[in-house]
Write a protein that holds these residues in place. Structure first.
Motif, PDB file in Angstrom:
ATOM      1  N   GLN A  62       0.789  -1.234   0.000  1.00  0.00           N
ATOM      2  CA  GLN A  62       0.000   0.000   0.000  1.00  0.00           C
ATOM      3  C   GLN A  62       0.823   1.288   0.000  1.00  0.00           C
ATOM      4  N   LEU A  63       2.146   1.191   0.168  1.00  0.00           N
ATOM      5  CA  LEU A  63       2.973   2.398   0.178  1.00  0.00           C
ATOM      6  C   LEU A  63       3.468   2.799  -1.209  1.00  0.00           C
ATOM      7  N   ALA A  64       3.285   1.959  -2.201  1.00  0.00           N
ATOM      8  CA  ALA A  64       3.703   2.242  -3.588  1.00  0.00           C
ATOM      9  C   ALA A  64       5.205   2.430  -3.724  1.00  0.00           C
ATOM     10  N   THR A  65       5.974   1.750  -2.877  1.00  0.00           N
ATOM     11  CA  THR A  65       7.433   1.838  -2.949  1.00  0.00           C
ATOM     12  C   THR A  65       8.032   0.687  -3.757  1.00  0.00           C
ATOM     13  N   GLY A  66       7.221  -0.294  -4.125  1.00  0.00           N
ATOM     14  CA  GLY A  66       7.725  -1.470  -4.822  1.00  0.00           C
ATOM     15  C   GLY A  66       8.222  -2.540  -3.875  1.00  0.00           C
ATOM     16  N   ARG A  67       8.140  -2.268  -2.573  1.00  0.00           N
ATOM     17  CA  ARG A  67       8.553  -3.232  -1.547  1.00  0.00           C
ATOM     18  C   ARG A  67       7.382  -3.438  -0.581  1.00  0.00           C
ATOM     19  N   ARG A  68       7.525  -4.408   0.275  1.00  0.00           N
ATOM     20  CA  ARG A  68       6.497  -4.654   1.292  1.00  0.00           C
ATOM     21  C   ARG A  68       7.044  -4.373   2.688  1.00  0.00           C
ATOM     22  N   GLU A  82       1.720  14.470 -11.638  1.00  0.00           N
ATOM     23  CA  GLU A  82       1.367  15.130 -10.381  1.00  0.00           C
ATOM     24  C   GLU A  82       0.079  14.518  -9.852  1.00  0.00           C
ATOM     25  N   ILE A  83       0.004  14.378  -8.548  1.00  0.00           N
ATOM     26  CA  ILE A  83      -1.137  13.744  -7.899  1.00  0.00           C
ATOM     27  C   ILE A  83      -2.000  14.829  -7.261  1.00  0.00           C
ATOM     28  N   SER A  84      -3.325  14.688  -7.378  1.00  0.00           N
ATOM     29  CA  SER A  84      -4.220  15.721  -6.845  1.00  0.00           C
ATOM     30  C   SER A  84      -5.010  15.268  -5.627  1.00  0.00           C
ATOM     31  N   GLN A  85      -5.216  13.963  -5.452  1.00  0.00           N
ATOM     32  CA  GLN A  85      -5.958  13.450  -4.307  1.00  0.00           C
ATOM     33  C   GLN A  85      -5.373  12.112  -3.891  1.00  0.00           C
ATOM     34  N   VAL A  86      -5.450  11.817  -2.581  1.00  0.00           N
ATOM     35  CA  VAL A  86      -5.006  10.520  -2.077  1.00  0.00           C
ATOM     36  C   VAL A  86      -5.935  10.088  -0.952  1.00  0.00           C
ATOM     37  N   SER A  87      -6.130   8.773  -0.830  1.00  0.00           N
ATOM     38  CA  SER A  87      -6.937   8.231   0.249  1.00  0.00           C
ATOM     39  C   SER A  87      -6.339   6.902   0.701  1.00  0.00           C
ATOM     40  N   CYS A  88      -6.177   6.741   2.012  1.00  0.00           N
ATOM     41  CA  CYS A  88      -5.619   5.522   2.598  1.00  0.00           C
ATOM     42  C   CYS A  88      -6.722   4.686   3.226  1.00  0.00           C
ATOM     43  N   GLY A  89      -6.729   3.403   2.918  1.00  0.00           N
ATOM     44  CA  GLY A  89      -7.594   2.455   3.604  1.00  0.00           C
ATOM     45  C   GLY A  89      -6.768   1.729   4.653  1.00  0.00           C
ATOM     46  N   ILE A  90      -7.176   0.539   5.040  1.00  0.00           N
ATOM     47  CA  ILE A  90      -6.402  -0.218   6.015  1.00  0.00           C
ATOM     48  C   ILE A  90      -5.181  -0.834   5.345  1.00  0.00           C
ATOM     49  N   PHE A  91      -5.393  -1.568   4.251  1.00  0.00           N
ATOM     50  CA  PHE A  91      -4.308  -2.245   3.551  1.00  0.00           C
ATOM     51  C   PHE A  91      -4.163  -1.779   2.110  1.00  0.00           C
ATOM     52  N   HIS A  92      -4.789  -0.681   1.741  1.00  0.00           N
ATOM     53  CA  HIS A  92      -4.687  -0.199   0.369  1.00  0.00           C
ATOM     54  C   HIS A  92      -4.689   1.329   0.318  1.00  0.00           C
ATOM     55  N   THR A  93      -4.258   1.853  -0.818  1.00  0.00           N
ATOM     56  CA  THR A  93      -4.206   3.295  -1.055  1.00  0.00           C
ATOM     57  C   THR A  93      -4.710   3.568  -2.459  1.00  0.00           C
ATOM     58  N   THR A 104      -4.736   2.511  -7.811  1.00  0.00           N
ATOM     59  CA  THR A 104      -4.882   1.865  -6.513  1.00  0.00           C
ATOM     60  C   THR A 104      -3.744   0.873  -6.320  1.00  0.00           C
ATOM     61  N   MET A 105      -3.399   0.633  -5.055  1.00  0.00           N
ATOM     62  CA  MET A 105      -2.349  -0.331  -4.746  1.00  0.00           C
ATOM     63  C   MET A 105      -2.555  -0.882  -3.353  1.00  0.00           C
ATOM     64  N   GLY A 106      -2.008  -2.082  -3.134  1.00  0.00           N
ATOM     65  CA  GLY A 106      -2.062  -2.690  -1.817  1.00  0.00           C
ATOM     66  C   GLY A 106      -2.864  -3.966  -1.789  1.00  0.00           C
ATOM     67  N   GLY A 107      -3.411  -4.257  -0.607  1.00  0.00           N
ATOM     68  CA  GLY A 107      -4.186  -5.475  -0.404  1.00  0.00           C
ATOM     69  C   GLY A 107      -5.487  -5.442  -1.187  1.00  0.00           C
ATOM     70  N   ASN A 108      -5.920  -6.624  -1.643  1.00  0.00           N
ATOM     71  CA  ASN A 108      -7.087  -6.687  -2.516  1.00  0.00           C
ATOM     72  C   ASN A 108      -7.953  -7.900  -2.226  1.00  0.00           C
ATOM     73  N   THR A 109      -7.892  -8.399  -1.001  1.00  0.00           N
ATOM     74  CA  THR A 109      -8.629  -9.601  -0.615  1.00  0.00           C
ATOM     75  C   THR A 109     -10.118  -9.507  -0.931  1.00  0.00           C
ATOM     76  N   PHE A 110     -10.689  -8.321  -0.810  1.00  0.00           N
ATOM     77  CA  PHE A 110     -12.119  -8.131  -1.029  1.00  0.00           C
ATOM     78  C   PHE A 110     -12.408  -7.378  -2.325  1.00  0.00           C
ATOM     79  N   GLY A 111     -11.413  -7.255  -3.206  1.00  0.00           N
ATOM     80  CA  GLY A 111     -11.596  -6.564  -4.471  1.00  0.00           C
ATOM     81  C   GLY A 111     -11.565  -5.048  -4.361  1.00  0.00           C
ATOM     82  N   GLN A 112     -11.008  -4.536  -3.256  1.00  0.00           N
ATOM     83  CA  GLN A 112     -11.043  -3.093  -3.015  1.00  0.00           C
ATOM     84  C   GLN A 112     -10.203  -2.268  -3.986  1.00  0.00           C
ATOM     85  N   LEU A 113      -9.328  -2.890  -4.768  1.00  0.00           N
ATOM     86  CA  LEU A 113      -8.531  -2.137  -5.734  1.00  0.00           C
ATOM     87  C   LEU A 113      -9.286  -1.862  -7.030  1.00  0.00           C
TER      88      LEU A 113
END
Length: 121
Positions: A62-68, A82-93, A104-113
């Motif tokens: 979820q940090l978009a660094t290419g690492r975990r 350039e980015i205009s908006q950002v939102s953080c979930g529990i395991f995704h951004t 979107t990036m990060g965890g996707n167990t429930f299809g949240q991406l």
């Protein structure tokens, strides 16, 4: 400024310690924050220049660094637009670029991406 529970380095102060009153976030003096988003395990700051700085748990990508890995200090996300908006979930951004593209990036167990699979990315 950030404060509260510091698990995973979510406060961006360089440690996992908690803070009970506001502490200034150590960013470059020329970095001006425009907005922020707080998830349960990570925090993102968006600058007036459209830069994204992020810290906390990267366990699901979820940090978009290419690492975990976790980042205890704010780390700049390398992105071509350039980015205009950002939102953080529990395991995704998720973020939106100034040209209107959504990512979107990060965890996707429930299809949240929203990528038509349940694979984390």
């Amino acid at each position: 400024y950030t404060w509260g529970l510091g698990d995973f380095g979510v406060l961006g102060h360089g440690s996992t310690g908690s803070e009970w009153s506001p502490v200034k976030v150590p960013l470059k003096p020329t970095t001006r924050a425009n907005s922020f988003s707080c998830g349960r395990r990570h925090t993102a700051i968006l600058t007036f220049l459209g830069e994204l700085w992020i810290c906390g748990s990267g366990a699901a990508g979820q940090l978009a660094t290419g690492r975990r890995d976790s980042e205890t200090s704010f780390t700049k996300v390398t992105f071509a637009e350039e980015i205009s908006q950002v939102s953080c979930g529990i395991f995704h951004t998720g973020f939106v670029t100034r040209s209107g593209k959504a990512y979107t990036m990060g965890g996707n167990t429930f299809g949240q991406l929203g990528i038509n699979s349940k694979k984390s990315s």
